[in-house]
Design an enzyme around this catalytic site. Structure first.
Site, mmCIF file in Angstrom:
data_model
loop_
_atom_site.group_PDB
_atom_site.id
_atom_site.type_symbol
_atom_site.label_atom_id
_atom_site.label_comp_id
_atom_site.label_asym_id
_atom_site.label_seq_id
_atom_site.Cartn_x
_atom_site.Cartn_y
_atom_site.Cartn_z
ATOM 1 N N LEU A 1 0.869 -1.168 0.000
ATOM 2 C CA LEU A 1 0.000 0.000 0.000
ATOM 3 C C LEU A 1 0.912 1.226 0.000
ATOM 4 C CD1 LEU A 1 -2.713 -0.932 2.676
ATOM 5 C CD2 LEU A 1 -2.935 -1.037 0.190
ATOM 6 N N ASP A 2 0.535 2.251 -0.754
ATOM 7 C CA ASP A 2 1.329 3.477 -0.784
ATOM 8 C C ASP A 2 1.474 4.035 0.629
ATOM 9 O OD1 ASP A 2 1.451 3.260 -3.518
ATOM 10 O OD2 ASP A 2 -0.208 4.652 -3.882
ATOM 11 N N ILE A 3 2.476 4.852 0.841
ATOM 12 C CA ILE A 3 2.740 5.408 2.162
ATOM 13 C C ILE A 3 1.547 6.202 2.705
ATOM 14 C CG2 ILE A 3 3.835 7.527 1.270
ATOM 15 C CD1 ILE A 3 5.823 7.273 3.661
ATOM 16 N N THR B 1 -1.633 5.568 1.841
ATOM 17 C CA THR B 1 -2.831 4.735 1.790
ATOM 18 C C THR B 1 -2.884 3.895 3.061
ATOM 19 O OG1 THR B 1 -2.774 4.622 -0.622
ATOM 20 C CG2 THR B 1 -4.033 2.920 0.504
ATOM 21 N N HIS C 1 0.170 2.868 -8.109
ATOM 22 C CA HIS C 1 -0.752 4.017 -7.968
ATOM 23 C C HIS C 1 -2.015 3.840 -8.834
ATOM 24 C CE1 HIS C 1 2.191 6.035 -5.606
ATOM 25 N NE2 HIS C 1 2.954 6.450 -6.595
#
Length: 243
Positions: free
Chosen positions: A102-104, A106, A189
């Site tokens: 998961l993105d930082i 998110t 993304h």
């Protein structure tokens, strides 16, 4: 395997705490008191007990984490806190890792395990594992956007597979939307780029589900728990060894 390492992996505490148990003569191997941490044991064949409780060795472990923002989905990083920093010593001794990322910025559901075969199966494009996200969007998502998602949005470097966009609510006055998005792939993304392709921007993104696993509403942000037996059974569909 060394006895102290085995006890740590069984969740008895840190190496220091395990050595205290040994010193107090609370550990038995095949019915005999053992006080040396260096003793070699067969974790599958030897009977190991602590305070008269027989322990079972686990080959694979599974953790459900409610990942917070600001933490990266990695096992180590020189500049940021990682998801492993949120787990306990037992999980780190088992060398777990995040299944996907998961993105930082998110947050939400993240599975961590030491079962490489399961991770590979869940991330394989051939499995089409559904991932469900809830997004707060700057902009009004419309039926036209929903149709574009269903058709597969074309981005600069690839065309997304058909995805499901559910519009939960819109606020015309604030110019915002709350939506749920289901995708069957996990490009870099991707959700944010799909929304951007519709002329809007994701302001907040939370993952609610991955395959048969759903985010536990009782799990506070930044906390974790072991998967239940029912949740582990739900992973049998991937056809790999689970125990």
């Amino acid at each position: 395997m060394r006895l102290d390492k085995c006890l740590v992996e069984m969740g008895l505490g840190s190496r220091t705490e395990v050595k205290q148990l040994l010193k107090k003569q609370q550990v038995l191997v095949n019915g005999k008191v053992v006080t040396s941490a260096k003793v070699q044991v067969d974790e599958y064949q030897d009977e190991i007990s602590v305070n008269k409780r027989v322990l079972d060795y686990e080959k694979f472990v599974y953790y459900l984490l409610n990942k917070p923002k600001g933490v990266i989905s990695a096992t180590e990083d020189a500049n940021h806190q990682t998801v492993l920093d949120l787990l306990d010593e037992s999980a780190r001794q088992k060398e777990v890792f995040p299944v996907g990322r998961l993105d930082i910025d998110t947050h939400g559901l993240l599975l961590l395990t030491n079962n490489g075969a399961l991770a590979h199966a869940m991330l394989s494009p051939k499995k089409h594992v559904a991932k469900v996200y809830r997004a707060k969007v700057d902009g009004i998502m419309t039926e036209k956007d929903r149709t574009r998602f269903e058709a597969g949005i074309k981005l600069k470097d690839f065309t997304c597979k058909p995805a499901q966009l559910t519009i939960l609510e819109t606020n015309e006055e604030q110019g915002t939307s709350l939506v749920e998005i289901t995708i069957s792939e996990g490009k870099f993304h991707q959700v944010k780029r799909m929304v951007a392709a519709c002329g809007k921007k994701v302001a907040d993104l939370e993952r609610l589900a991955m395959g048969p696993l759903t985010l536990d509403k009782e799990l506070a942000t930044g906390t974790f728990r072991r998967l239940t037996q029912e949740e582990i059974k739900s992973l049998k569909r991937f056809g790999v060894e689970l125990l």
